[in-house]
Write an enzyme that holds these catalytic residues in place. Sequence first.
Site, PDB file in Angstrom:
ATOM      1  CE  LYS B  53      -3.733  -2.472   2.332  1.00 40.84           C
ATOM      2  NZ  LYS B  53      -4.438  -2.761   3.607  1.00 40.84           N
ATOM      3  CD  GLN B  97      -3.009  -4.117   6.780  1.00 42.84           C
ATOM      4  OE1 GLN B  97      -3.001  -3.153   6.025  1.00 42.84           O
ATOM      5  NE2 GLN B  97      -3.544  -5.284   6.447  1.00 42.84           N
ATOM      6  CG  ASP B 120      -9.331   0.257   4.839  1.00 41.62           C
ATOM      7  OD1 ASP B 120      -9.108   0.191   3.607  1.00 41.62           O
ATOM      8  OD2 ASP B 120      -8.581  -0.249   5.696  1.00 41.62           O
TER       9      ASP B 120
END
Lengths: 288, 288
Positions: B53, B97, B120
Site C-alpha cells: 500500500k 491495518q 477503508d
Amino acid sequence: MTVHIDGRAIAYEVRARVAAEVAAAFPDPATAPGLATVLVGEDPASAVYVANKRRAVREAGMRDLHRALPAGTTQAGVAAVIDELAADPAVDAILLQLPLPPGLDAAALIDRIPAGKDVDGLTTHSAGLLARGEQGLRPCTPSGVIELLESTGVTIRGANAVVVGRSALVGHPMAELLLQRDATVTVVHRHTADLAAVTRTADILVVAAGVPAMIGAEHVKPGATVIDVGIHRTDNGLTGDVRIAELDGIATRVTPVPGGVGPMTIAMLMVNTLRAAGHGQSARCSRS
Amino acid sequence: MTVHIDGRAIAYEVRARVAAEVAAAFPDPATAPGLATVLVGEDPASAVYVANKRRAVREAGMRDLHRALPAGTTQAGVAAVIDELAADPAVDAILLQLPLPPGLDAAALIDRIPAGKDVDGLTTHSAGLLARGEQGLRPCTPSGVIELLESTGVTIRGANAVVVGRSALVGHPMAELLLQRDATVTVVHRHTADLAAVTRTADILVVAAGVPAMIGAEHVKPGATVIDVGIHRTDNGLTGDVRIAELDGIATRVTPVPGGVGPMTIAMLMVNTLRAAGHGQSARCSRS
C-alpha cells in the site's frame, strides 16, 4: 384459509408489556423513561401523529416531554432545541416529527440526536450500527414487522424474504433486520426487471412501495406470509400496497390495512423509548 | 467464449488516472494527499500488505505517512496515535491495518477515525453513510468490484445481482453498492436453503464467502458475470471461492484468482486517498 394478522392485538400486548416493565423498573413516575417529541409547525396530520405518540407514552407510564416550535423556527433554532434535549440527562429519547416545514434540513437535524436517544433509529450513526449488526435503536416500523412475524410464529431463519421498496425509513432497514435474522433477503424496486418472478420466490413478502394496490395474487407464492406496510387514503377508505382480498386462500398470513403494521409503529416507539432508558425486553426485536 | 476480466490491467489504469490527477491537482509534492498507514506488531502478512500500500501511495505521487507501533502497544496507545493523526491537517487519510494483535479492540479503534479520513470505509459512520446512500468513503474491495463491472461494460441497473456472503468488509457493502446502482440484489449465506436455486437467478454473481471452490457450474446461469472475491493459499497455488474452469462457456465473464479482484483493492485505496483529500474522479465509483 388465510389468517389476518391482528396488528392491533399484538401492538396492545407489546404496549402492555412495556407498561408493566416501566411500572416494575421505575416505581417513581418522576424517573420513568422520558420521550421528547419535537413538532415544528402546524401540519394537522403531524399534530395528530404526535398526539397519538404522546398519549401512548403517558399510557405506558413514561414521561411525555413535548416541544412545540412555531412554523417559522430556523434551522439553528431547531438545532438548539435538539442540542438542549441531547444534553439533558432527564431526556432519554428524542423524536423529531417529520416532515419538517420547507427550508429545514431534516437529515442534518436528525443527525444531531445522539445515537443513544435516537428513538426512531434514523441517524447516520444508527444506520451504521444496524448495517454492522451492532447494538442500537432500530426504526420503529420495520421493527414492528419483525415483531409481527415472530409473534405469529413465522420462521425467519432460512426463509426467502423479499422486500419491495428501499426507503431509509422502512424498506432498507427492513432488509437489514431480516438479513440479521438469517433470512435470504432480496430487495426489489422500480428498476427490477420482472417483479412478480422475484416476489413469487418469497416465503415472507414485505411490501413497502408506497404504491396503492400494486401487489396482487400474481405476485404471491402459495403459503407465503405477506406484510403490507403501505397505507393510502382513498374514496373507499384506507388501503395498502397489497390487494389483500385476492390473496385469500393463497397466502398463509396477511396483514390488513388498517389494523396490521400501522399499530405496531407506536408500539415499537414505546419499546425503543424504554430501551433508550437502558431497559426493555418487552419485544422480541429489543433483543437484537 | 468466457472472458477473463483482467483486474491487473484495470487496476493499473485506475492507479495511472489517480497519479495523473494528483500530478495535475498538486504540483507541489509536499502538499499532495497523505495516507497514514498504522501497523501494530510484527505480523509478516500484514507487513507485506502495508508495504504494498505504501509503495502504491508513493507511485501515485502521494505522501506515505507510515506509523509502526510495537506489538505490545496498548489500546490507549493505539488510540492516541489515531487521535493525533485524526487531528493533524497534514493527514488526509488513515488506514489501520487489520488484524490487530490479540487484546486490542479493532472496532473501537476504527471508530476513532473521522469519516472524512476513513479511507477503508469501515467506521460505523461510514457504514451509515453507505446505508443511506450519502456521500462518503466506501470499502475498497467492493468498490473495486463495481469498478471492474462498470469498466467492462456490465449493466448493473435492473440486473439480478446475487452476493454470496455478508461480511462487514465485503459482502454487506457490496450488496449496498449494487442496490444503489439499481440492481435487484439478493444476499445469500450459510442459512440459505437452496443456494444454487438463488445463484442461478444472477446476472451478476459476486462470491465473497471465504470458502475455497464452493461455487461451480451448477450455481451459474448461462451468460452471467461471476466475480470471485475469495483468495486462498493452497498446495496448488492461489485459488478463489469459484471453480472457475467449470464456468468456461457458461459465464460470459469471470474474474481470475489471482489477477481479478485482488489488484483492485489497492487501486481503490488510492482513489479513496485522493477523495479523502477532496479530489478524485479517477474511478467510476468515486462518483457515488
